[in-house]
Design a protein around this motif. Structure first.
Motif, PDB file in Angstrom:
ATOM      1  N   THR A  50       0.839  -1.198   0.000  1.00 57.61           N
ATOM      2  CA  THR A  50       0.000   0.000   0.000  1.00 57.61           C
ATOM      3  C   THR A  50       0.874   1.247   0.000  1.00 57.61           C
ATOM      4  OG1 THR A  50      -1.703  -1.160   1.258  1.00 57.61           O
ATOM      5  CG2 THR A  50      -1.837   1.236   1.226  1.00 57.61           C
ATOM      6  N   LYS A  51       1.870   1.268   0.855  1.00 58.22           N
ATOM      7  CA  LYS A  51       2.763   2.424   0.953  1.00 58.22           C
ATOM      8  C   LYS A  51       3.477   2.664  -0.378  1.00 58.22           C
ATOM      9  CE  LYS A  51       6.489   4.374   3.689  1.00 58.22           C
ATOM     10  NZ  LYS A  51       7.344   4.214   4.859  1.00 58.22           N
ATOM     11  N   THR A  52       3.965   1.605  -0.987  1.00 56.97           N
ATOM     12  CA  THR A  52       4.658   1.708  -2.275  1.00 56.97           C
ATOM     13  C   THR A  52       3.732   2.278  -3.339  1.00 56.97           C
ATOM     14  OG1 THR A  52       6.095  -0.149  -1.710  1.00 56.97           O
ATOM     15  CG2 THR A  52       5.864   0.379  -4.058  1.00 56.97           C
ATOM     16  N   ILE A  53       2.513   1.785  -3.389  1.00 56.54           N
ATOM     17  CA  ILE A  53       1.551   2.264  -4.389  1.00 56.54           C
ATOM     18  C   ILE A  53       1.211   3.725  -4.150  1.00 56.54           C
ATOM     19  CG2 ILE A  53      -0.818   2.030  -5.244  1.00 56.54           C
ATOM     20  CD1 ILE A  53      -0.479  -1.041  -4.759  1.00 56.54           C
ATOM     21  N   PHE A  54       0.956   4.112  -2.899  1.00 57.15           N
ATOM     22  CA  PHE A  54       0.630   5.511  -2.618  1.00 57.15           C
ATOM     23  C   PHE A  54       1.790   6.433  -2.975  1.00 57.15           C
ATOM     24  CE2 PHE A  54      -3.111   4.018  -0.456  1.00 57.15           C
ATOM     25  CZ  PHE A  54      -4.003   5.051  -0.644  1.00 57.15           C
ATOM     26  N   GLN A  55       3.003   5.990  -2.711  1.00 59.90           N
ATOM     27  CA  GLN A  55       4.165   6.799  -3.080  1.00 59.90           C
ATOM     28  C   GLN A  55       4.222   6.969  -4.596  1.00 59.90           C
ATOM     29  OE1 GLN A  55       7.210   4.560  -1.026  1.00 59.90           O
ATOM     30  NE2 GLN A  55       7.185   5.969   0.711  1.00 59.90           N
ATOM     31  N   ALA A  56       3.943   5.904  -5.334  1.00 56.50           N
ATOM     32  CA  ALA A  56       3.934   5.987  -6.795  1.00 56.50           C
ATOM     33  C   ALA A  56       2.818   6.906  -7.284  1.00 56.50           C
ATOM     34  CB  ALA A  56       3.782   4.586  -7.403  1.00 56.50           C
ATOM     35  N   LEU A  57       1.659   6.840  -6.656  1.00 58.22           N
ATOM     36  CA  LEU A  57       0.531   7.668  -7.078  1.00 58.22           C
ATOM     37  C   LEU A  57       0.783   9.151  -6.826  1.00 58.22           C
ATOM     38  CD1 LEU A  57      -2.517   5.514  -5.905  1.00 58.22           C
ATOM     39  CD2 LEU A  57      -1.507   5.675  -8.199  1.00 58.22           C
ATOM     40  N   GLU A  58       1.642   9.470  -5.870  1.00 63.02           N
ATOM     41  CA  GLU A  58       1.990  10.867  -5.610  1.00 63.02           C
ATOM     42  C   GLU A  58       2.627  11.523  -6.836  1.00 63.02           C
ATOM     43  OE1 GLU A  58       1.869  13.076  -2.853  1.00 63.02           O
ATOM     44  OE2 GLU A  58       0.448  11.695  -1.960  1.00 63.02           O
ATOM     45  N   SER A  59       3.216  10.702  -7.723  1.00 68.24           N
ATOM     46  CA  SER A  59       3.867  11.263  -8.922  1.00 68.24           C
ATOM     47  C   SER A  59       2.923  11.335 -10.126  1.00 68.24           C
ATOM     48  CB  SER A  59       5.109  10.440  -9.276  1.00 68.24           C
ATOM     49  OG  SER A  59       4.730   9.137  -9.677  1.00 68.24           O
ATOM     50  N   VAL A  60       1.697  10.871  -9.969  1.00 64.13           N
ATOM     51  CA  VAL A  60       0.697  10.945 -11.037  1.00 64.13           C
ATOM     52  C   VAL A  60      -0.212  12.131 -10.707  1.00 64.13           C
ATOM     53  CG1 VAL A  60      -1.213   9.752 -12.195  1.00 64.13           C
ATOM     54  CG2 VAL A  60       0.768   8.440 -11.362  1.00 64.13           C
ATOM     55  N   PRO A  61      -0.141  13.217 -11.501  1.00 62.21           N
ATOM     56  CA  PRO A  61      -0.868  14.450 -11.140  1.00 62.21           C
ATOM     57  C   PRO A  61      -2.337  14.250 -10.786  1.00 62.21           C
ATOM     58  CG  PRO A  61       0.579  14.860 -12.985  1.00 62.21           C
ATOM     59  CD  PRO A  61       0.621  13.373 -12.733  1.00 62.21           C
ATOM     60  N   GLU A  62      -3.091  13.486 -11.585  1.00 59.18           N
ATOM     61  CA  GLU A  62      -4.513  13.335 -11.272  1.00 59.18           C
ATOM     62  C   GLU A  62      -4.737  12.542  -9.989  1.00 59.18           C
ATOM     63  OE1 GLU A  62      -3.874  10.740 -15.033  1.00 59.18           O
ATOM     64  OE2 GLU A  62      -2.958  12.477 -14.110  1.00 59.18           O
ATOM     65  N   CYS A  63      -3.867  11.554  -9.708  1.00 59.58           N
ATOM     66  CA  CYS A  63      -3.994  10.794  -8.459  1.00 59.58           C
ATOM     67  C   CYS A  63      -3.573  11.650  -7.266  1.00 59.58           C
ATOM     68  CB  CYS A  63      -3.147   9.526  -8.517  1.00 59.58           C
ATOM     69  SG  CYS A  63      -3.664   8.336  -9.777  1.00 59.58           S
ATOM     70  N   LYS A  64      -2.505  12.409  -7.421  1.00 63.37           N
ATOM     71  CA  LYS A  64      -2.044  13.280  -6.346  1.00 63.37           C
ATOM     72  C   LYS A  64      -3.129  14.291  -5.972  1.00 63.37           C
ATOM     73  CE  LYS A  64       1.669  16.316  -4.763  1.00 63.37           C
ATOM     74  NZ  LYS A  64       1.020  16.458  -3.517  1.00 63.37           N
ATOM     75  N   ALA A  65      -3.834  14.811  -6.960  1.00 62.87           N
ATOM     76  CA  ALA A  65      -4.908  15.774  -6.678  1.00 62.87           C
ATOM     77  C   ALA A  65      -6.000  15.117  -5.823  1.00 62.87           C
ATOM     78  CB  ALA A  65      -5.500  16.310  -7.979  1.00 62.87           C
ATOM     79  N   ILE A  66      -6.324  13.869  -6.117  1.00 61.90           N
ATOM     80  CA  ILE A  66      -7.340  13.157  -5.330  1.00 61.90           C
ATOM     81  C   ILE A  66      -6.812  12.891  -3.924  1.00 61.90           C
ATOM     82  CG2 ILE A  66      -8.731  11.058  -5.131  1.00 61.90           C
ATOM     83  CD1 ILE A  66      -8.500  10.870  -8.265  1.00 61.90           C
ATOM     84  N   LEU A  67      -5.553  12.450  -3.815  1.00 65.30           N
ATOM     85  CA  LEU A  67      -4.954  12.201  -2.499  1.00 65.30           C
ATOM     86  C   LEU A  67      -4.945  13.469  -1.652  1.00 65.30           C
ATOM     87  CD1 LEU A  67      -1.940   9.933  -3.523  1.00 65.30           C
ATOM     88  CD2 LEU A  67      -3.886   9.260  -2.099  1.00 65.30           C
ATOM     89  N   ASP A  68      -4.603  14.585  -2.289  1.00 60.40           N
ATOM     90  CA  ASP A  68      -4.587  15.852  -1.562  1.00 60.40           C
ATOM     91  C   ASP A  68      -5.981  16.227  -1.056  1.00 60.40           C
ATOM     92  OD1 ASP A  68      -1.868  16.043  -2.020  1.00 60.40           O
ATOM     93  OD2 ASP A  68      -2.042  17.547  -3.617  1.00 60.40           O
ATOM     94  N   ARG A  69      -7.010  16.039  -1.907  1.00 60.73           N
ATOM     95  CA  ARG A  69      -8.388  16.335  -1.476  1.00 60.73           C
ATOM     96  C   ARG A  69      -8.809  15.398  -0.348  1.00 60.73           C
ATOM     97  NH1 ARG A  69     -10.289  16.102  -6.995  1.00 60.73           N
ATOM     98  NH2 ARG A  69     -11.692  14.499  -6.257  1.00 60.73           N
ATOM     99  N   MET A  70      -8.431  14.130  -0.473  1.00 56.70           N
ATOM    100  CA  MET A  70      -8.787  13.150   0.539  1.00 56.70           C
ATOM    101  C   MET A  70      -8.137  13.534   1.876  1.00 56.70           C
ATOM    102  SD  MET A  70      -8.523   9.001   0.399  1.00 56.70           S
ATOM    103  CE  MET A  70      -6.758   8.930   0.280  1.00 56.70           C
ATOM    104  N   ASN A  71      -6.882  13.910   1.850  1.00 55.07           N
ATOM    105  CA  ASN A  71      -6.198  14.305   3.080  1.00 55.07           C
ATOM    106  C   ASN A  71      -6.795  15.567   3.669  1.00 55.07           C
ATOM    107  OD1 ASN A  71      -4.345  12.244   3.410  1.00 55.07           O
ATOM    108  ND2 ASN A  71      -3.074  13.079   1.790  1.00 55.07           N
ATOM    109  N   SER A  72      -7.131  16.514   2.822  1.00 59.43           N
ATOM    110  CA  SER A  72      -7.746  17.755   3.289  1.00 59.43           C
ATOM    111  C   SER A  72      -9.081  17.462   3.966  1.00 59.43           C
ATOM    112  CB  SER A  72      -7.941  18.718   2.115  1.00 59.43           C
ATOM    113  OG  SER A  72      -8.638  19.851   2.521  1.00 59.43           O
ATOM    114  N   THR A  73      -9.883  16.611   3.353  1.00 59.29           N
ATOM    115  CA  THR A  73     -11.177  16.233   3.923  1.00 59.29           C
ATOM    116  C   THR A  73     -10.982  15.471   5.224  1.00 59.29           C
ATOM    117  OG1 THR A  73     -12.142  16.147   1.715  1.00 59.29           O
ATOM    118  CG2 THR A  73     -13.342  15.006   3.464  1.00 59.29           C
ATOM    119  N   ALA A  74     -10.007  14.575   5.251  1.00 55.57           N
ATOM    120  CA  ALA A  74      -9.748  13.788   6.455  1.00 55.57           C
ATOM    121  C   ALA A  74      -9.321  14.686   7.607  1.00 55.57           C
ATOM    122  CB  ALA A  74      -8.682  12.738   6.179  1.00 55.57           C
TER     123      ALA A  74
END
Length: 185
Positions: free
Chosen positions: A83-107
């Motif tokens: 999971t950690k490896t995948i999330f780190q990889a997704l941080e480099s994909v702009p559209e995924c990073k945008a979703i992760l950022d929104r998810m963290n902001s909401t959390a």
């Protein structure tokens, strides 16, 4: 540990990242506000899963609400390290990073999220008292914590139960022993 933290990586940490994983204890919002926020986090988590599948992780699962109902978890076949490896990889994909950022902001907006303590090995004695209390309050199958402070609930009926009334009733009186995050491994 696999969870949602206030920091995108922890976006999982576990959305603790591992992800949306992280923080733990303070003021409370109205129940419907908290429930609506959890639904937003869950919806964003599903979007993260879709993004992961679209960017090289075709079997990445949808998130599940954790055992205490205050976070979400992602449980790919490779476990928390995967999971950690995948999330780190997704941080480099702009559209995924945008979703992760929104998810963290909401959390982070969730009541008490930023102040809740992550369990650490030094917390194991308090976590053991918490576990004993939960067993005494109606969940006899609740396990003791592992040495890292996480509870081995991944793949159990308790994890699948999510934020049930039974779980809430059993854990609430036990917060005198532990009111921080519940890390699931």
């Amino acid at each position: 540990m696999n969870r949602l933290a206030p920091a995108a990586l922890a976006a999982a940490s576990v959305l603790a990242l591992a992800g949306c994983a992280s923080g733990h204890g303070a003021a409370s919002a109205s129940p419907s506000s908290s429930a609506n926020n959890m639904q937003q986090v869950l919806a964003l988590g599903r979007s993260v899963s879709q993004c992961a599948r679209a960017h090289g992780y075709p079997t990445f699962p949808d998130p599940k609400v954790n055992a205490t109902g205050d976070d979400i978890t992602f449980s790919p076949a490779g476990g928390p390290d995967q999971t950690k490896t995948i999330f780190q990889a997704l941080e480099s994909v702009p559209e995924c990073k945008a979703i992760l950022d929104r998810m963290n902001s909401t959390a982070k907006k969730r009541s008490g999220r930023d102040n809740r303590q992550e369990p650490k090995p030094k917390d194991v004695p308090a976590l053991k008292r918490f576990a004993q209390c939960v067993r005494e309050h109606g969940i006899p199958e609740w396990p003791d914590p592992k040495a890292d402070g996480s509870f081995p609930l991944h793949g159990t009926a308790i994890e699948a139960e999510g934020k049930s009334q039974r779980l809430l009733q059993a854990t609430q009186p036990c917060q005198r022993y532990w009111s921080g995050r519940i890390a699931v491994s």
